[in-house]
Design an enzyme around this catalytic site. Structure first.
Site, PDB file in Angstrom:
ATOM      1  CE  LYS A 175      -3.725  -2.262   2.633  1.00  0.00           C
ATOM      2  NZ  LYS A 175      -4.160  -2.655   3.985  1.00  0.00           N
ATOM      3  CE1 TYR A 201      -2.658  -2.532   8.409  1.00  0.00           C
ATOM      4  CE2 TYR A 201      -1.452  -3.710  10.096  1.00  0.00           C
ATOM      5  CZ  TYR A 201      -1.798  -3.530   8.776  1.00  0.00           C
ATOM      6  OH  TYR A 201      -1.265  -4.359   7.834  1.00  0.00           O
TER       7      TYR A 201
HETATM    8  N1  GLN Z   1      -4.069  -8.666   1.443  1.00  0.00           N
HETATM    9  C1  GLN Z   1      -4.393  -8.423   2.820  1.00  0.00           C
HETATM   10  C2  GLN Z   1      -5.848  -8.042   2.968  1.00  0.00           C
HETATM   11  O1  GLN Z   1      -6.348  -7.341   2.125  1.00  0.00           O
HETATM   12  C3  GLN Z   1      -3.491  -7.360   3.346  1.00  0.00           C
HETATM   13  C4  GLN Z   1      -3.794  -6.994   4.758  1.00  0.00           C
HETATM   14  C5  GLN Z   1      -2.611  -6.662   5.589  1.00  0.00           C
HETATM   15  O2  GLN Z   1      -1.457  -6.982   5.300  1.00  0.00           O
HETATM   16  N2  GLN Z   1      -2.898  -6.065   6.704  1.00  0.00           N
HETATM   17  O3  GLN Z   1      -6.519  -8.432   3.863  1.00  0.00           O
END
Ligand code: GLN
Length: 343
Positions: free
Chosen positions: A86, A261
């Site tokens: 991301k 997060y």
């Molecule tokens: N591909 C994972 C999802 O969409 C990525 C989430 C993560 O790494 N927190 O759930």
């Protein structure tokens, strides 16, 4: 979880360069040894194939903006990049669309909720909130300029490969496993569409997002990718300018507020670095102007952040003097100006 008082580390100011190479080598090995035996946390299993990860793997890599490497443990074991993608897709979109557009279309504020929350969007009038949660990441991937999903995927793969300085490839098993089980992300795509926040087809966009999360990287790759953001957008290994220095600044600001997060505040308080983690157990932490740490260890805390990775980053932030908020007395308060001439 972070053992401040137990660590006998001199607090250093954030300014200046990394310590000499031999000392960085020693501190990386020390961080590795210190946390290698920690087995707290649990491997993610909501994407079925991730449950099969070898939880004993632990790798730490530091890459400086000068391109020097300092590594310990399993730094060449491949794992899927997951949410760490991301950060880099956001940087590519910032490069393409600019500061204002991404601010307006995606947002830059923390949700305080889990990365795959739908409620966060509902509570905020359909805003995806920030590019580091799934809603914002899917909205960001949709902004990669392309006339088809295939072209969008090709651009994402090429862009992330430039950050890594090598061709990154898809982990097919992870991609298939996540594609079969990503109902929440498909719901997020549809919800974004219902709020008029997604122009391309939602399911195709979620598929590109799932692919970007399934790119295989190593702890070493993460450190190179992070060091590119620390180095004004120049990959310190290949010398390629991947994005602009302004884009690095904007990306790191978002990582600082949203990269870990709902624990981003706590992370900043303890470690003081922009960072991003992923559910397969990777973390990249970036020290602007100095370099980056790439960590890999699959056992996670309840927010989805690698336990050993966090502890090792905390240790390295302190021992290498990376915390952005740390200062020590005795600096120069002003740069000197030439004397005015009176004559
Ligand atoms: N591909 C994972 C999802 O969409 C990525 C989430 C993560 O790494 N927190 O759930």
């Amino acid at each position: 979880m972070f053992e401040h008082d137990a660590l006998d580390i001199e607090q250093r100011a954030s300014t200046g360069a990394l310590p000499p190479r031999s000392r960085v080598d020693r501190l990386v090995s020390e961080a590795y040894e210190r946390y290698a035996s920690v087995d707290d946390g649990a491997v993610a299993d909501y994407i079925p194939v991730l449950a099969a990860a070898d939880a004993s793997h632990f790798g730490l890599s530091v890459v400086s903006v000068g391109g020097s490497l300092h590594e310990a443990g399993d730094v060449d074991i491949p794992f899927s990049i997951q949410s760490i993608s991301k950060a880099f897709v956001f940087a590519l979109v910032c490069e393409e669309l600019g500061h204002e557009a991404v601010h307006e279309r995606v947002g830059v504020n923390n949700t305080g909720l889990a990365f795959n929350s739908l409620i966060a969007m509902e509570l905020n009038g359909g805003s995806p909130m920030n590019p580091m949660v799934n809603a914002g990441a899917i909205a960001t991937t949709a902004l990669v300029g392309a006339s088809s999903a295939e072209e969008r995927w090709a651009r994402v793969q090429r862009g992330l490969s430039r950050f890594a300085g090598r061709e990154l490839s898809l982990d097919e098993d992870v991609y298939l496993s996540e594609s079969r089980t990503n109902l929440r992300n498909r719901a997020i795509g549809k919800l974004l569409q219902s709020y008029g926040r997604l122009d391309p087809d939602p399911l195709e966009t979620v598929d590109v997002y799932t692919r970007q999360c399934s790119l295989a990287v190593t702890a070493h790759d993460l450190a190179v990718m992070g060091a590119t953001l620390a180095d004004g957008g120049v990959n310190p290994v290949t010398g390629e300018q991947v994005v602009s220095a302004e884009v690095c600044r904007d990306t790191l600001a978002v990582l600082a507020s949203c990269g870990m997060y709902e624990r981003s505040g706590e992370w900043l308080f303890e470690i003081g670095l922009p960072a991003k983690s992923g559910v397969s157990g990777g973390i990249v932490a970036v020290a602007p102007g100095k370099g980056a740490v790439g960590a890999y260890s699959p056992r996670l805390d309840t927010a989805g952040n690698s336990v050993r990775g966090q502890r090792a980053c905390a240790h390295l932030s302190r021992s290498l003097g990376l915390n952005l908020f740390a200062s020590v007395r005795g600096g120069t308060s002003e740069t000197s100006e030439p004397e005015e001439s009176h004559g």
